[in-house]
Design an enzyme around this catalytic site. Structure first.
Site, PDB file in Angstrom:
ATOM      1  N   SER A  13      -6.046  12.329   5.533  1.00  0.00           N
ATOM      2  CA  SER A  13      -5.440  12.050   6.839  1.00  0.00           C
ATOM      3  C   SER A  13      -4.478  10.871   6.776  1.00  0.00           C
ATOM      4  CB  SER A  13      -6.534  11.784   7.880  1.00  0.00           C
ATOM      5  OG  SER A  13      -7.325  10.667   7.485  1.00  0.00           O
ATOM      6  N   GLN A  48       4.791  -1.037   3.858  1.00  0.00           N
ATOM      7  CA  GLN A  48       5.474  -2.165   4.489  1.00  0.00           C
ATOM      8  C   GLN A  48       6.969  -1.915   4.631  1.00  0.00           C
ATOM      9  OE1 GLN A  48       4.562  -5.666   2.147  1.00  0.00           O
ATOM     10  NE2 GLN A  48       2.452  -5.744   2.835  1.00  0.00           N
ATOM     11  N   GLU A 114      16.244  -2.331  -0.299  1.00  0.00           N
ATOM     12  CA  GLU A 114      15.208  -2.480  -1.331  1.00  0.00           C
ATOM     13  C   GLU A 114      15.822  -2.240  -2.695  1.00  0.00           C
ATOM     14  OE1 GLU A 114      11.340  -0.723  -0.641  1.00  0.00           O
ATOM     15  OE2 GLU A 114      11.505  -1.091   1.499  1.00  0.00           O
ATOM     16  N   ARG A 276      12.206  -1.080  -9.933  1.00  0.00           N
ATOM     17  CA  ARG A 276      10.877  -1.692  -9.886  1.00  0.00           C
ATOM     18  C   ARG A 276      10.241  -1.810 -11.267  1.00  0.00           C
ATOM     19  NH1 ARG A 276       7.349   0.517  -5.059  1.00  0.00           N
ATOM     20  NH2 ARG A 276       8.995  -0.512  -3.897  1.00  0.00           N
ATOM     21  N   HIS A 337       0.541   0.297  -8.200  1.00  0.00           N
ATOM     22  CA  HIS A 337       0.999   0.526  -6.827  1.00  0.00           C
ATOM     23  C   HIS A 337       1.130   1.995  -6.455  1.00  0.00           C
ATOM     24  CE1 HIS A 337       3.068  -0.422  -3.127  1.00  0.00           C
ATOM     25  NE2 HIS A 337       4.121   0.309  -3.481  1.00  0.00           N
ATOM     26  N   ARG A 372       9.624   5.675  -9.454  1.00  0.00           N
ATOM     27  CA  ARG A 372      10.009   6.006  -8.073  1.00  0.00           C
ATOM     28  C   ARG A 372      10.960   4.967  -7.482  1.00  0.00           C
ATOM     29  NH1 ARG A 372       7.634   4.521  -2.907  1.00  0.00           N
ATOM     30  NH2 ARG A 372       6.143   3.286  -4.109  1.00  0.00           N
ATOM     31  N   SER A 377       8.645   7.393  -1.130  1.00  0.00           N
ATOM     32  CA  SER A 377       7.349   8.066  -1.095  1.00  0.00           C
ATOM     33  C   SER A 377       7.035   8.610   0.293  1.00  0.00           C
ATOM     34  CB  SER A 377       6.265   7.092  -1.530  1.00  0.00           C
ATOM     35  OG  SER A 377       5.023   7.626  -1.242  1.00  0.00           O
ATOM     36  N   LEU A 378       7.179   7.765   1.307  1.00  0.00           N
ATOM     37  CA  LEU A 378       6.908   8.253   2.665  1.00  0.00           C
ATOM     38  C   LEU A 378       7.843   9.419   2.971  1.00  0.00           C
ATOM     39  CD1 LEU A 378       6.459   4.840   4.534  1.00  0.00           C
ATOM     40  CD2 LEU A 378       4.668   6.478   3.953  1.00  0.00           C
TER      41      LEU A 378
HETATM   42  P1  FAD Z   1      -2.715   8.388   1.809  1.00  0.00           P
HETATM   43  O1  FAD Z   1      -1.967   7.755   2.905  1.00  0.00           O
HETATM   44  O2  FAD Z   1      -3.298   7.527   0.784  1.00  0.00           O
HETATM   45  O3  FAD Z   1      -3.867   9.263   2.480  1.00  0.00           O
HETATM   46  C1  FAD Z   1      -4.838   9.909   1.682  1.00  0.00           C
HETATM   47  C2  FAD Z   1      -5.944  10.407   2.583  1.00  0.00           C
HETATM   48  O4  FAD Z   1      -6.824  11.247   1.863  1.00  0.00           O
HETATM   49  C3  FAD Z   1      -6.804   9.309   3.168  1.00  0.00           C
HETATM   50  O5  FAD Z   1      -7.065   9.617   4.515  1.00  0.00           O
HETATM   51  C4  FAD Z   1      -8.083   9.379   2.337  1.00  0.00           C
HETATM   52  O6  FAD Z   1      -9.227   8.890   2.978  1.00  0.00           O
HETATM   53  C5  FAD Z   1      -8.166  10.873   2.128  1.00  0.00           C
HETATM   54  N1  FAD Z   1      -8.975  11.303   0.983  1.00  0.00           N
HETATM   55  C6  FAD Z   1      -8.880  10.901  -0.307  1.00  0.00           C
HETATM   56  N2  FAD Z   1      -9.782  11.552  -1.062  1.00  0.00           N
HETATM   57  C7  FAD Z   1     -10.460  12.384  -0.234  1.00  0.00           C
HETATM   58  C8  FAD Z   1     -11.520  13.316  -0.402  1.00  0.00           C
HETATM   59  N3  FAD Z   1     -12.099  13.536  -1.593  1.00  0.00           N
HETATM   60  N4  FAD Z   1     -11.972  13.993   0.676  1.00  0.00           N
HETATM   61  C9  FAD Z   1     -11.456  13.781   1.904  1.00  0.00           C
HETATM   62  N5  FAD Z   1     -10.445  12.901   2.125  1.00  0.00           N
HETATM   63  C10 FAD Z   1      -9.957  12.225   1.069  1.00  0.00           C
HETATM   64  N6  FAD Z   1       5.856   4.028   0.294  1.00  0.00           N
HETATM   65  C11 FAD Z   1       7.061   4.037   0.917  1.00  0.00           C
HETATM   66  O7  FAD Z   1       7.767   5.049   0.885  1.00  0.00           O
HETATM   67  N7  FAD Z   1       7.480   2.923   1.581  1.00  0.00           N
HETATM   68  C12 FAD Z   1       6.754   1.782   1.665  1.00  0.00           C
HETATM   69  O8  FAD Z   1       7.165   0.824   2.285  1.00  0.00           O
HETATM   70  C13 FAD Z   1       5.513   1.753   0.988  1.00  0.00           C
HETATM   71  N8  FAD Z   1       4.760   0.623   0.989  1.00  0.00           N
HETATM   72  C14 FAD Z   1       3.511   0.656   0.427  1.00  0.00           C
HETATM   73  C15 FAD Z   1       2.704  -0.471   0.515  1.00  0.00           C
HETATM   74  C16 FAD Z   1       1.419  -0.441   0.009  1.00  0.00           C
HETATM   75  C17 FAD Z   1       0.564  -1.672   0.085  1.00  0.00           C
HETATM   76  C18 FAD Z   1       0.930   0.742  -0.612  1.00  0.00           C
HETATM   77  C19 FAD Z   1      -0.459   0.804  -1.160  1.00  0.00           C
HETATM   78  C20 FAD Z   1       1.746   1.859  -0.717  1.00  0.00           C
HETATM   79  C21 FAD Z   1       3.031   1.824  -0.200  1.00  0.00           C
HETATM   80  N9  FAD Z   1       3.867   2.934  -0.277  1.00  0.00           N
HETATM   81  C22 FAD Z   1       5.094   2.923   0.332  1.00  0.00           C
HETATM   82  C23 FAD Z   1       3.369   4.199  -0.810  1.00  0.00           C
HETATM   83  C24 FAD Z   1       2.963   5.103   0.374  1.00  0.00           C
HETATM   84  O9  FAD Z   1       2.354   4.319   1.365  1.00  0.00           O
HETATM   85  C25 FAD Z   1       2.019   6.190  -0.054  1.00  0.00           C
HETATM   86  O10 FAD Z   1       2.519   6.851  -1.179  1.00  0.00           O
HETATM   87  C26 FAD Z   1       1.858   7.211   1.071  1.00  0.00           C
HETATM   88  O11 FAD Z   1       1.442   6.576   2.253  1.00  0.00           O
HETATM   89  C27 FAD Z   1       0.850   8.262   0.645  1.00  0.00           C
HETATM   90  O12 FAD Z   1       0.554   9.066   1.739  1.00  0.00           O
HETATM   91  P2  FAD Z   1      -0.502  10.245   1.553  1.00  0.00           P
HETATM   92  O13 FAD Z   1      -0.689  10.858   2.890  1.00  0.00           O
HETATM   93  O14 FAD Z   1      -0.083  11.087   0.427  1.00  0.00           O
HETATM   94  O15 FAD Z   1      -1.832   9.500   1.073  1.00  0.00           O
HETATM   95  C1  SIN Z   2       7.408  -2.369  -0.562  1.00  0.00           C
HETATM   96  O1  SIN Z   2       7.495  -2.584   0.651  1.00  0.00           O
HETATM   97  O2  SIN Z   2       7.751  -3.177  -1.431  1.00  0.00           O
HETATM   98  C2  SIN Z   2       6.832  -1.081  -1.014  1.00  0.00           C
HETATM   99  C3  SIN Z   2       7.856  -0.044  -0.925  1.00  0.00           C
HETATM  100  C4  SIN Z   2       7.428   1.164  -1.686  1.00  0.00           C
HETATM  101  O3  SIN Z   2       6.404   1.171  -2.349  1.00  0.00           O
HETATM  102  O4  SIN Z   2       8.181   2.150  -1.626  1.00  0.00           O
END
Ligand code: FAD
Ligand code: SIN
Length: 518
Positions: A13, A48, A114, A276, A337, A372, A377-378
Site C-alpha cells: 500500500s 522527500q 536534483e 548519485r 537507498h 537511477r 522512482s515515484l
Molecule cells: P513502498 O512505498 O515501499 O510500499 C511497499 C508496500 O508494500 C508497503 O505498504 C509495505 O508494507 C507493503 N509490503 C511489503 N511486503 C509486504 C508483504 N509481504 N505483504 C504485504 N504487504 C507488504 N523516490 C523519488 O522518486 N523521489 C524522492 O524524493 C524519493 N525520496 C526517498 C526518500 C527516502 C527516505 C526513501 C526511503 C525513498 C525515497 N524515494 C524517492 C524512493 C521512493 O520513495 C520509493 O521507491 C517508492 O516510494 C516505492 O513505492 P512502492 O509503492 O513501490 O513501495
Molecule cells: C532525495 O530527496 O534525495 C531522494 C530522491 C530520490 O531518491 O529520488
C-alpha cells in the site's frame, strides 16, 4: 478453499499499490489490497525531493530521457524510459485529481533541482514532504472510495496453479491466522529491499518480500547487483537513519571532507550535482582516506526562515538532533537507498509468470539501468501502474506479448550441506561489509558462502520477522551472486578488483529458481 475472491489482489500500500488499486477501482474492478503494516507504512511516505516530470518551461520529455539514459550507465531500456518520460504529465495530473497538492510559486508549479538532471524538473509537496502528501492523499481516497484494505496482513506465498498466478496466501501479523485470497490477477507492489543493509534510508517494511514471493513462484529477477546508495544520510547512534535530500544540494549545498576540502570538485565537473553513484562513491572514499565516519554538508548561506520554508521536515529533524543547518554543517554519510533491480517486467507490469504483475520499486522495468536518476522512482510507479491497470481492465485494444523467459537465466548457488542459523543483524552486517558501495571478489565470495550456509538453515517462519528474514536472504543471495558474477564496474556496482566499465558486460543478469515455481 478461499477466504475471498477479487478481480485484482494487490500486495502493498505504497504509491504503487494504492495508485493501481484506485485506477482499477475506477474501471469497476473488485480490488483487495493486503499490506503487512498500517496502510501508510511504506517507503513512499518518506520520499522527500519529489517526483520528476518535464513540465517546466523550456524542458522536454526528450531532455528528461537523455538525463535518465546518461545516469543509467549503459543499461537503461530506452523504450521503457521513453514511456516513462512521455507519460509523466498525465500521471502527475492523476495524482492531482487524487488530491495531491504540489507546491507552487508565482502561480506555477514549483520545480526543484536534483543531481544529474540538466534542469529543475522535480515537483514537490510540503517542501520536502512529497511522499507523505502522496501516501496520505492516496490512502484516504482509497478508504473513501471503499477499496478493501487489509492491514497487518503479510503475503507469504503466491499460489501458481496450471502455470498461472491464482491466489495469495497471507499471514495476519496480529492474530497469526493464515488465509488465502484468489485474484483474477495478482499485483506485487511491495517496495524495495534496503533493509538488506546495516545502514539504510529505508523504513523497516523494505525487506524485499515481493522479490522473494515472485522468485519462489518462478518469476525472473533481474539487476539485483544494482543497489543505489544515497550519499547524504544523517546517521546518528541509536536513532533511525534520516535522509538529507539531494534537493538540498540542488539548492546549493556543498560537501566538504574532514580536512575542509570541497572534494566533489576533484571527482566530477558537476561537483555535488554529479549522478548519485559518483557522489556516493566519492564520499565513501573521502571518508576512508580521511579516517572520518562522515563528511559535512554545508548550506549555511541560507537563513533559517528560508530553510524552514523550503525543507521544513529536514530543518526540524536536524534542529531536534542539535544541528541548526543555517549555522552549522551537517554530518552526512552514505546509506543504502533504492533497489534498482527486482522482478523483471515488461512495460505493462507483466512478469514471466502469467497473471502475476509487479509495479513500483519491487519491479524492474529497465528505466533505471545501473543507476537511477533522482526522483524517477515515484514517477516510475505511477506510469507503469497506470499501464498495468490499462492492460488488465481497459476494454478492447491489443493485448501485448508477455515477456519471454530468459534462455540463459541463472540459478543461485546450491545449498551444499553446511548449515548455520541466520540472524537479520548478521545479514545486514555481512551485506554492508562485503556487498555495499565498493565490492571485490574475495569479500563477495565470503558473503556468498555465508548466505548459502544461512539459507540452508533458515527456520520455518512463524511471525513477520521470520518471513522478512527469509525474504531478505533470498534478495541478498541473488544480489551477491550477481555482484560476484559481474566482473566490471558500472553505475552503482563498483568492483575494486574490476574497476573498468566493460562493453561486453552491457547486459543483464537474470535469476530464476530451479526448484518448484511455475
Ligand atoms: P513502498 O512505498 O515501499 O510500499 C511497499 C508496500 O508494500 C508497503 O505498504 C509495505 O508494507 C507493503 N509490503 C511489503 N511486503 C509486504 C508483504 N509481504 N505483504 C504485504 N504487504 C507488504 N523516490 C523519488 O522518486 N523521489 C524522492 O524524493 C524519493 N525520496 C526517498 C526518500 C527516502 C527516505 C526513501 C526511503 C525513498 C525515497 N524515494 C524517492 C524512493 C521512493 O520513495 C520509493 O521507491 C517508492 O516510494 C516505492 O513505492 P512502492 O509503492 O513501490 O513501495
Ligand atoms: C532525495 O530527496 O534525495 C531522494 C530522491 C530520490 O531518491 O529520488
Amino acid at each position: 478453499m478461499t477466504d475471498g475472491s477479487f478481480d485484482l489482489v494487490v500486495v502493498g500500500s505504497g504509491i504503487a499499490g494504492l495508485y493501481a488499486a484506485l485506477q482499477a477501482h475506477e474501471h469497476g474492478a473488485s480490488v483487495l489490497v493486503v499490506t503487512k503494516g498500517a496502510v501508510d507504512e511504506a517507503s513512499t511516505r518518506h520520499a522527500q525531493g519529489g517526483i520528476a516530470a518535464a513540465v517546466g518551461p523550456g524542458d522536454s520529455p526528450d531532455a528528461h530521457l537523455d538525463d535518465t539514459i546518461a545516469a543509467g550507465a549503459g543499461l537503461v531500456d530506452e523504450a521503457a524510459a521513453r514511456i516513462l518520460v512521455h507519460e509523466a504529465a498525465p500521471r502527475i495530473a492523476d495524482l492531482v485529481r487524487y488530491g495531491v497538492h504540489f507546491d507552487a510559486a508565482d502561480g506555477a508549479v514549483a520545480l526543484g533541482r536534483e543531481a544529474a538532471h540538466s534542469t529543475a524538473r522535480i515537483l514537490h509537496a510540503g517542501g520536502d514532504s512529497t511522499g507523505l502528501e502522496i501516501e496520505l492523499s492516496l490512502s484516504s481516497l482509497a478508504r473513501r472510495e471503499g477499496v478493501t484494505i487489509l492491514e497487518h496482513t503479510l503475503a507469504n506465498r503466491v499460489v501458481v496453479e496450471d502455470g498461472r498466478a491464482r491466489a495469495v496466501e497471507v499471514f495476519d501479523t496480529v492474530d497469526g491466522r493464515h488465509a488465502r485470497y484468489e485474484g483474477g490477477h495478482i499485483l506485487i507492489a511491495t517496495g524495495g529491499a534496503g533493509q538488506m543493509y546495516r545502514v539504510t534510508t529505508n523504513p523497516p517494511i523494505s525487506t524485499g518480500d515481493g522479490v522473494a514471493l515472485a522468485y519462489d513462484s518462478g518469476a525472473e529477477i533481474i539487476d539485483m547487483e544494482f543497489t543505489q546508495f544515497h550519499p547524504t544520510a544523517l546517521v546518528l547512534p541509536g536513532v533511525p537513519v534520516f535522509l538529507i535530500s539531494e534537493a538540498v544540494r540542488g539548492e546549493g549545498a556543498r560537501l566538504f571532507n574532514a580536512h575542509g576540502d570541497r572534494y566533489m570538485l576533484r571527482y566530477d565537473d558537476r561537483a555535488e550535482l554529479a549522478s548519485r553513484d559518483v557522489v556516493a562513491r566519492a564520499t565513501h572514499r573521502e571518508m576512508r582516506e580521511t579516517g572520518a565516519d562522515h563528511v559535512l554538508l554545508d548550506i549555511t548561506d541560507r537563513d533559517g526562515a528560508w530553510l524552514a520554508a523550503r525543507f521544513p521536515q529536514i530543518y526540524r529533524h536536524c534542529l531536534d538532533a542539535g544541528i541548526d543547518m543555517a549555522r552549522a554543517r551537517v554530518p552526512v554519510s552514505p546509506a543504502a537507498h533504492y533497489t534498482m533491480g527486482g522482478v523483471r517486467t515488461n512495460t505493462w507490469g507483466e512478469t514471466t509468470v502469467p497473471d502475476l504483475f509487479a509495479v513500483g520499486e519491487v519491479a524492474c522495468t529497465g528505466v533505471h539501468g545501473a543507476n537511477r536518476l533522482a526522483s524517477n522512482s515515484l514517477l516510475e510507479t505511477v506510469v507503469f501502474a497506470h499501464r498495468t491497470v490499462e492492460r488488465l481492465f481497459r476494454a478492447g485494444g491489443d493485448v501485448p506479448a508477455p515477456p519471454a523467459r530468459t534462455p540463459d537465466a541463472r540459478a543461485l548457488p546450491p545449498l551444499d550441506g553446511e548449515r548455520e542459523v541466520p540472524t537479520v543483524e548478521g545479514l545486514k552486517r555481512l551485506m554492508w561489509d562485503h556487498v555495499a558501495i565498493e565490492r571485490a571478489g574475495k569479500g563477495l565470495a565470503t558473503a556468498s558462502a555465508q548466505l548459502t550456509r544461512w539459507a540452508a538453515a533458515v527456520p520455518t517462519p512463524r511471525d513477520r520477522a521470520g518471513y522478512e528474514l527469509r525474504a531478505l536472504l533470498t534478495c541478498a543471495r541473488i544480489a551477491t551472486a550477481a555482484a560476484l558474477t559481474r566482473e566490471e564496474s558500472r553505475g552503482a556496482h563498483c568492483r575494486t578488483d574490476f574497476p573498468e566499465l566493460r562493453e561486453d558486460w552491457r547486459r543483464h543478469l537474470v535469476y530464476r529458481t530451479t526448484e518448484g515455481g511455475a
